[in-house]
Scaffold this motif. Sequence first.
Motif, short mmCIF file in Angstrom:
data_model
loop_
_atom_site.label_atom_id
_atom_site.label_comp_id
_atom_site.label_asym_id
_atom_site.label_seq_id
_atom_site.Cartn_x
_atom_site.Cartn_y
_atom_site.Cartn_z
N GLY A 17 0.78 -1.22 0.00
CA GLY A 17 0.00 0.00 0.00
C GLY A 17 0.81 1.27 0.00
O GLY A 17 0.28 2.36 0.20
N TRP A 18 2.11 1.19 -0.23
CA TRP A 18 2.95 2.38 -0.21
C TRP A 18 2.89 3.09 -1.55
O TRP A 18 3.27 2.55 -2.59
N GLY A 19 2.40 4.32 -1.54
CA GLY A 19 2.36 5.14 -2.75
C GLY A 19 1.32 4.72 -3.76
O GLY A 19 1.41 5.10 -4.92
N VAL A 20 0.33 3.95 -3.35
CA VAL A 20 -0.68 3.44 -4.28
C VAL A 20 -1.99 4.18 -4.06
O VAL A 20 -2.44 4.35 -2.93
N GLY A 21 -2.59 4.61 -5.15
CA GLY A 21 -3.87 5.30 -5.09
C GLY A 21 -5.00 4.40 -5.53
O GLY A 21 -4.84 3.19 -5.71
N PRO A 22 -6.18 4.97 -5.74
CA PRO A 22 -7.34 4.18 -6.18
C PRO A 22 -7.08 3.51 -7.52
O PRO A 22 -6.43 4.07 -8.41
N GLY A 23 -7.57 2.30 -7.66
CA GLY A 23 -7.39 1.55 -8.88
C GLY A 23 -6.01 0.94 -9.05
O GLY A 23 -5.67 0.43 -10.09
N GLY A 24 -5.18 1.03 -8.00
CA GLY A 24 -3.85 0.44 -8.06
C GLY A 24 -2.82 1.31 -8.75
O GLY A 24 -1.71 0.85 -9.04
N GLU A 25 -3.14 2.56 -9.02
CA GLU A 25 -2.20 3.45 -9.69
C GLU A 25 -1.17 3.98 -8.68
O GLU A 25 -1.52 4.39 -7.58
N ILE A 26 0.09 3.94 -9.06
CA ILE A 26 1.14 4.46 -8.19
C ILE A 26 1.15 5.97 -8.32
O ILE A 26 1.41 6.51 -9.39
N VAL A 27 0.86 6.64 -7.21
CA VAL A 27 0.74 8.10 -7.22
C VAL A 27 1.90 8.79 -6.52
O VAL A 27 2.06 10.00 -6.64
N ASN A 28 2.71 8.04 -5.76
CA ASN A 28 3.81 8.63 -5.04
C ASN A 28 4.99 7.66 -5.10
O ASN A 28 4.90 6.54 -4.59
N ILE A 29 6.10 8.09 -5.69
CA ILE A 29 7.25 7.18 -5.82
C ILE A 29 8.26 7.36 -4.70
O ILE A 29 9.24 6.62 -4.63
N PHE A 30 8.04 8.29 -3.77
CA PHE A 30 8.99 8.51 -2.69
C PHE A 30 9.21 7.27 -1.83
O PHE A 30 10.35 6.97 -1.47
N PRO A 31 8.16 6.51 -1.45
CA PRO A 31 8.43 5.30 -0.65
C PRO A 31 9.34 4.30 -1.36
O PRO A 31 10.17 3.64 -0.73
N TYR A 32 9.22 4.19 -2.68
CA TYR A 32 10.07 3.27 -3.43
C TYR A 32 11.51 3.77 -3.46
O TYR A 32 12.45 2.99 -3.39
N VAL A 37 17.14 3.39 -1.36
CA VAL A 37 18.28 3.99 -0.66
C VAL A 37 18.66 3.14 0.55
O VAL A 37 19.84 2.90 0.81
N VAL A 38 17.68 2.67 1.31
CA VAL A 38 17.97 1.83 2.47
C VAL A 38 18.70 0.56 2.04
O VAL A 38 19.67 0.13 2.68
N HIS A 39 18.28 -0.04 0.93
CA HIS A 39 18.94 -1.25 0.45
C HIS A 39 20.36 -0.95 -0.03
O HIS A 39 21.28 -1.75 0.20
N LEU A 40 20.56 0.18 -0.70
CA LEU A 40 21.91 0.54 -1.16
C LEU A 40 22.85 0.79 0.01
O LEU A 40 23.99 0.31 0.02
N VAL A 41 22.38 1.52 1.02
CA VAL A 41 23.22 1.82 2.17
C VAL A 41 23.54 0.54 2.95
O VAL A 41 24.69 0.30 3.33
N SER A 42 22.54 -0.31 3.17
CA SER A 42 22.79 -1.53 3.92
C SER A 42 23.71 -2.48 3.15
O SER A 42 24.56 -3.14 3.75
#
Length: 152
Positions: A17-32, A37-42
């Motif tokens: 449910g991160w960054g997902v709007g109605p109908g399954g459209e991705i409306v915010n890419i910041f969580p991705y 970044v967390v994966h790259l740093v780790s």
Amino acid sequence: PLYEQGFILLPHLAGLGWGVGPGGEIVNIFPYFVVGVVHLVSSAVLGFGGIYHALIGPDTLEESFPFFGYDWRDKNKMTTIIGIHLILLGIGAFLLVIKALFVGGIYDTWAPGGGDVRFISNPTLNPVIIFGYMLKSPFGGDGWMVSVNNME
């Protein structure tokens, strides 16, 4: 259609449910972006740790830090290691339940309007139903674990 575009892991993040709007459209890419970044740093930390231990670190870790030493024949230590890992997996599963019930919800593909992010309002707590999925035959038309058809 993320799978049709060649994405493999992003649909799993969208399912949370991160960054997902109605109908399954991705409306915010910041969580991705944050997850990337967390994966790259780790991975950088793990890589530098591997290089350190390969080049500079002690030959055997047990000499400097006995807590990290183990012998495969030591049943108590092996049991402790697998127990700690199982507890951490259980905590992760419990955090997913908390997210689905109280914090943000998860994406439901069967919600009206083509799917939406929603809270699970009436979870199934009946062990007969839950373990009934496990006891079905994986062969034929029963469906086994795939036969779970709703999130309540």
